[in-house]
Design a protein around this motif. Structure first.
Motif, short mmCIF file in Angstrom:
data_model
loop_
_atom_site.label_atom_id
_atom_site.label_comp_id
_atom_site.label_asym_id
_atom_site.label_seq_id
_atom_site.Cartn_x
_atom_site.Cartn_y
_atom_site.Cartn_z
N ASN A 109 0.85 -1.20 0.00
CA ASN A 109 0.00 0.00 0.00
C ASN A 109 0.88 1.24 0.00
N VAL A 110 0.57 2.16 -0.91
CA VAL A 110 1.38 3.38 -1.05
C VAL A 110 0.44 4.56 -1.29
N ALA A 111 0.80 5.70 -0.75
CA ALA A 111 0.05 6.93 -1.04
C ALA A 111 0.52 7.50 -2.37
N GLU A 112 -0.43 8.05 -3.11
CA GLU A 112 -0.09 8.67 -4.40
C GLU A 112 0.98 9.73 -4.21
N ASN A 117 4.07 9.13 -3.46
CA ASN A 117 5.20 8.56 -2.71
C ASN A 117 5.94 7.54 -3.56
N LEU A 136 7.49 3.93 -4.54
CA LEU A 136 7.04 2.57 -4.27
C LEU A 136 8.15 1.58 -4.57
N SER A 159 7.49 8.05 -7.95
CA SER A 159 6.27 8.72 -7.55
C SER A 159 5.08 7.92 -8.04
N VAL A 189 -2.26 6.58 -8.80
CA VAL A 189 -3.39 5.70 -8.51
C VAL A 189 -3.55 4.65 -9.62
N SER A 217 -2.09 1.00 -9.59
CA SER A 217 -2.70 -0.07 -8.81
C SER A 217 -2.98 -1.26 -9.71
N VAL A 229 -2.44 1.90 -4.69
CA VAL A 229 -2.00 3.29 -4.52
C VAL A 229 -3.23 4.11 -4.15
N HIS A 230 -3.16 4.75 -2.99
CA HIS A 230 -4.30 5.49 -2.47
C HIS A 230 -4.15 6.98 -2.75
N PRO A 231 -5.27 7.64 -3.12
CA PRO A 231 -5.21 9.09 -3.41
C PRO A 231 -4.83 9.89 -2.17
#
Lengths: 113, 115
Positions: free
Chosen positions: B12-15, B17, B19, B80, B83, B86, B113-115
């Motif tokens: 799980n990664v934030a948009e 960030n 990976l 970077s 979304v 994913s 990838v979460h917004p």
């Protein structure tokens, strides 16, 4: 150019029936592969064709599974007397002889009821 | 025996960030390594490969992978995340014992990838 195509995209069949899955590789690719992807699993190698050489059948799970490649192009994967455990996505890929970067079709989702 | 391991079922990664999707391998000889991505209801798409040369390999969609021989790893990276990245990611290695044109795949890692 066109990629690898497979048909049908979805197939629902009853236990015990035979099914045929078709793969059209990328034009000019001499190598063709069949894989099986079960739910939540990785890819399981089934069979490999290279030109006119004898196919590598080492991944076929049972004698109910067979495959042909006619004229060095189109391939058909046949599953006889289907079982529920045969339910999976069947993926076909093709490649040039070397390097072995394989290009995959969209798959056929087989459901055996 | 030859094998590929993807130790994480899901990442799980934030948009925005960076990976990393991990892959380690075990083969005899020099490895030929690959990364593929599978979007929902689609076949696998080739991302990149390592055969020889620079340890950092650049591929499609801004992805890159770093070959580390001492750690027998081939981690997939992107500076970077988007979304749209994913998907399900597969690492693979060429079968060095069974005929050179077969690939051995890992079990896959689902990237979210979460917004």
């Amino acid at each position: 150019g066109a990629g690898v195509s497979q048909s049908p995209s979805n197939k629902v069949t009853e236990k015990g029936k035979d099914v045929e899955l078709r793969c059209d590789p990328i034009s000019g690719h001499t190598a063709l592969y069949w894989y099986r992807q079960s739910l939540g699993q990785g890819l399981e190698f089934l069979i490999y064709f290279q030109g006119n050489s004898a196919p590598d059948k080492s991944g076929l799970p049972s004698d109910r599974f067979s495959a042909e490649r006619t004229g060095g192009s189109v391939s058909t994967l046949t599953i006889q007397r289907t079982q529920q455990e045969d339910s999976a996505v069947y993926l076909c890929a093709s490649s040039l002889r070397t390097p072995p970067a394989q290009y995959f079709g969209p798959g056929t989702r087989l459901t055996v009821l | 025996a030859q094998s590929v391991a993807q130790p994480e079922d899901q990442v799980n990664v934030a948009e925005g960030n960076p990976l990393t999707v991990k892959c380690t391998y075990s083969v005899s000889g020099n490895p030929y390594l690959f990364w593929y991505v599978q979007y929902p209801n689609r076949g696998l798409q080739f991302l990149l490969k390592y055969i020889t040369g620079d340890n950092l390999v650049k591929g499609s969609y801004g992805f890159e992978a770093e070959f580390n021989k001492s750690q027998t790893s081939f981690h997939l990276k992107k500076p970077s995340a988007l979304v749209s990245d994913s998907a399900l990611y597969f690492c693979a290695v060429r079968d060095e014992e069974g005929g050179y044109n077969k690939l051995i795949f890992g079990a896959g890692t689902r990237l979210a990838v979460h917004p």
